[in-house]
Design a protein around this motif. Structure first.
Motif, PDB file in Angstrom:
ATOM      1  N   ARG A   1       0.818  -1.206   0.000  1.00 46.96           N
ATOM      2  CA  ARG A   1       0.000   0.000   0.000  1.00 46.96           C
ATOM      3  C   ARG A   1       0.857   1.264   0.000  1.00 46.96           C
ATOM      4  NH1 ARG A   1      -4.019   2.358   4.598  1.00 46.96           N
ATOM      5  NH2 ARG A   1      -2.163   2.052   5.892  1.00 46.96           N
TER       6      ARG A   1
ATOM      7  N   THR B   1       0.259   5.337   0.196  1.00 42.42           N
ATOM      8  CA  THR B   1      -0.849   6.272   0.445  1.00 42.42           C
ATOM      9  C   THR B   1      -0.515   7.728   0.166  1.00 42.42           C
ATOM     10  OG1 THR B   1      -0.279   6.775   2.743  1.00 42.42           O
ATOM     11  CG2 THR B   1      -1.603   4.784   2.353  1.00 42.42           C
TER      12      THR B   1
ATOM     13  N   LYS C   1      -6.002  10.465   2.165  1.00 40.54           N
ATOM     14  CA  LYS C   1      -7.192   9.615   2.126  1.00 40.54           C
ATOM     15  C   LYS C   1      -7.510   9.190   0.696  1.00 40.54           C
ATOM     16  CE  LYS C   1      -9.500  11.292   6.235  1.00 40.54           C
ATOM     17  NZ  LYS C   1     -10.507  12.209   6.741  1.00 40.54           N
TER      18      LYS C   1
ATOM     19  N   GLN D   1      -5.747   5.978   0.238  1.00 41.99           N
ATOM     20  CA  GLN D   1      -5.628   5.149   1.446  1.00 41.99           C
ATOM     21  C   GLN D   1      -5.690   3.652   1.138  1.00 41.99           C
ATOM     22  OE1 GLN D   1      -9.245   5.354   4.112  1.00 41.99           O
ATOM     23  NE2 GLN D   1      -9.738   7.002   2.703  1.00 41.99           N
ATOM     24  N   ASN D   2      -6.225   3.265  -0.034  1.00 42.72           N
ATOM     25  CA  ASN D   2      -6.287   1.836  -0.376  1.00 42.72           C
ATOM     26  C   ASN D   2      -5.472   1.519  -1.636  1.00 42.72           C
ATOM     27  OD1 ASN D   2      -7.722   3.048  -2.348  1.00 42.72           O
ATOM     28  ND2 ASN D   2      -9.548   1.767  -2.186  1.00 42.72           N
TER      29      ASN D   2
END
Lengths: 489, 100
Positions: A91, A93, A97, A100-101
């Protein structure tokens, strides 16, 4: 603090059978999990332990207990990676946000080269969202704490990297620097930070903030380690068309020579830019830098006053150019091909509304910079802002070219102050931007620059000296830094 | 130089595809206004005849061979780029219907 601070000490301990890549890696995960600093966003524990186990076995059998230093200069060295750099399957980031995935399908060239040289990636380090900030308070994953003063900031945007290196949560880390994002946290956290020449290290896999300024670099506990990491990462990459084919020196060896040779600075011309020694510099910072300059003189360097007359326009120039490039680069976060797509976005009545729902996940500072950049590039304002700033940037580069005709390196403080308190500047973006006043000019000119610890203030907060060299003269920076190291604190 | 007011911030937010809450606008008017006020010092610099510096390097860009490569695939042979997309259908990225 781990008693092993440098790559060389760790390799010696491997050779002597006192440690091995696996037990060393495990000990870092134990420390990270006990740490209160919030330095990491994502750990890649399984992946790292597998890498470490392979290296441990290879050390025992294939290499018969002797670290293959020449072929694998980072053999078994656990590193932290700023979360702006992609790693296949891990991941990434950017402390946002919006991502975030996000699990990228490819690895940044810089990270790949370090791993080929034997490094182990422990995890992804916290940072300001999209590398926009000077305090690490702009992370969607919460602020990073200063390594020794938990009420203070570690600096930004590579704050996780600075704290992780200083608090012994990795041996060394990667940071990225657009206007000072390696050098400022290195200064605040008391570690070494090197921003190489623009074009030295491939940016492939670095999520772009301002493409004409962004550069990856090492943050380390020793000057030699910075040279070793930079050397491994540097050089042409077909996936970054701005990378240079200039020869890369063996920077680890450059440091070794300089450390042994007390006459290595004899005749070196050290420039003191008068515009960098302004009112408003904390007196303790000023005196630490002046002491370091005296030390360079005592080593035989000649100190020469120089002038960089457009310095006062640096922050303005930088913020127009960086936000303009950012507004363009960040337009790719549209929720179509990767990243987060909030539920509400699926109910959108138009594509514009869809984009707005997705992009509502950006933090306040990122939104501010996207809007500033969109404004500076918009019809009617382009000439007055973006084009004007690009012209002043050319003048600033000319200042450096003129000054470097009479000196080999320039020195200044990294920042006017030591680490400030959490929240102290968070409400005033302009004050925050001015923190970078001494680091921005070298970024605009594409020059290599470095932060080296040269002392502490009365509160015990680190003070960094800023070194700037002509393009592709990283060796000069490392030579000067290696003489300063440990002599002035 | 521009007068930074609510209407301008709303317009720039629209161009940026950013949704701002009413409560946010005032803060951005102040902070962006302050920043641009500082930036306006650039008007004092004489840049007549100065070539803008838009790029980080002067050398011409290095081009690589234009050649088709297989996209990295996962263990099942599916392109990794689709694996992590927010929504996928028939090997493509899926978005909500946006034209009638």
């Amino acid at each position: 603090m781990n008693s092993l601070t440098s790559i060389r000490e760790i390799h010696d301990s491997f050779d002597e059978g006192l440690s091995d890549p696996l037990s060393l890696t495990e000990s870092f995960f134990t420390r990270i999990k006990e740490s209160p600093h919030n330095a990491y966003i994502t750990l890649c524990e399984d992946r790292a332990l597998k890498q470490a186990e392979v290296l441990r076995l290879n050390l025992k059998t294939k290499f018969q207990g002797k670290v293959p230093r020449a072929s694998h200069p980072l053999f078994g060295i656990p590193l932290g990676i700023k979360d702006v750099l992609t790693m296949d399957g891990i991941r990434t980031t950017c402390a946002s946000k919006v991502l975030q995935n996000y699990i990228p399908p490819f690895t940044a060239t810089a990270v790949e080269r370090l791993e080929v040289a034997g490094a182990i990636s422990l995890g992804k380090l916290n940072m300001d969202e999209f590398a926009m900030g000077s305090s690490n308070e702009n992370s969607a994953f919460g602020p990073v704490l200063h390594p020794t003063h938990p009420d203070r900031v570690p600096g930004g945007s590579s704050g996780g990297s600075g704290t992780a290196v200083a608090a012994d949560l990795c041996v060394a880390a990667l940071g990225t620097d657009t206007g000072g994002s390696i050098r400022l946290p290195a200064s605040f956290c008391g570690v070494v930070g090197l921003k190489p020449t623009y074009g030295r290290i491939s940016r492939y896999g670095q999520i772009a903030f301002a493409s004409s300024l962004d550069q990856i670099g090492p943050m380390t506990r020793t000057v030699r380690d910075a040279g070793v990491l930079a050397k491994v990462m540097a050089g042409v990459d077909p996936f970054d068309s701005t990378t240079s084919d200039r020869p890369v020196e063996d920077w680890g060896a450059v440091v070794d020579h300089a450390r042994l040779d007390s006459g290595s600075l004899k005749g070196l011309r050290v420039g003191i830019p008068s515009e960098y020694f302004i009112d408003g510099i904390d007196p303790e910072v000023r005196s630490a830098i002046e002491r370091a300059i005296e030390f360079l003189k005592s080593e035989g360097a000649a100190v020469v006053p120089v002038s960089l007359p457009h310095t006062q326009y640096a922050v303005s120039t930088y913020y127009v150019i960086a936000v303009s490039e950012a507004s363009s680069n960040l337009s790719r976060f549209d929720g179509v091909r990767f990243g987060m797509r909030p539920e509400e976005a699926m109910k959108s009545s138009s594509l514009t509304d869809f984009y707005k729902q997705v992009r509502s996940l950006f933090g306040a500072e990122v939104k501010r910079r996207i809007m500033l950049g969109t404004f500076a590039l918009s019809s009617g304002y382009f000439e007055a802002y973006y084009r004007k700033a690009a012209q002043v940037r050319r003048l600033m580069r000319g200042d450096f070219e003129r000054a470097f005709q009479s000196v080999d390196v320039m020195v200044s403080p990294v920042s006017p102050t030591t680490a400030f308190k959490l929240g102290e500047k968070a409400k005033n973006p302009l004050q925050m931007y001015l923190t970078d006043i001494f680091t921005i000019p070298a970024s605009l000119a594409g020059l290599p620059a470095m932060s080296v610890p040269v002392g502490k203030d009365q509160l015990g907060l680190s003070i960094g000296m800023h070194l700037i060299a002509p393009r592709f003269e990283e060796s000069t920076l490392l030579r000067v830094a290696s003489r300063l190291e440990g002599k002035t604190s | 130089m521009a007068d930074i007011n609510d209407a301008l911030i709303r317009k720039v937010a629209e161009l940026s595809r950013l949704k701002l809450e009413d409560g946010e606008i005032g803060n951005y008017v102040i902070s962006i206004g302050e920043i641009l006020n500082h930036v306006n010092q650039l008007t004092r610099v004489n840049t007549d005849g100065v070539e803008p510096m838009f790029y980080g390097i002067d050398d011409s860009l290095r081009l690589r061979e234009d050649r088709v490569r297989e996209f990295p695939a996962d263990e099942e042979g599916n392109p990794k780029i689709l694996k992590h997309a927010p929504s996928v259908e028939d090997g493509g990225f899926k978005v909500p219907q946006i034209v009638g």
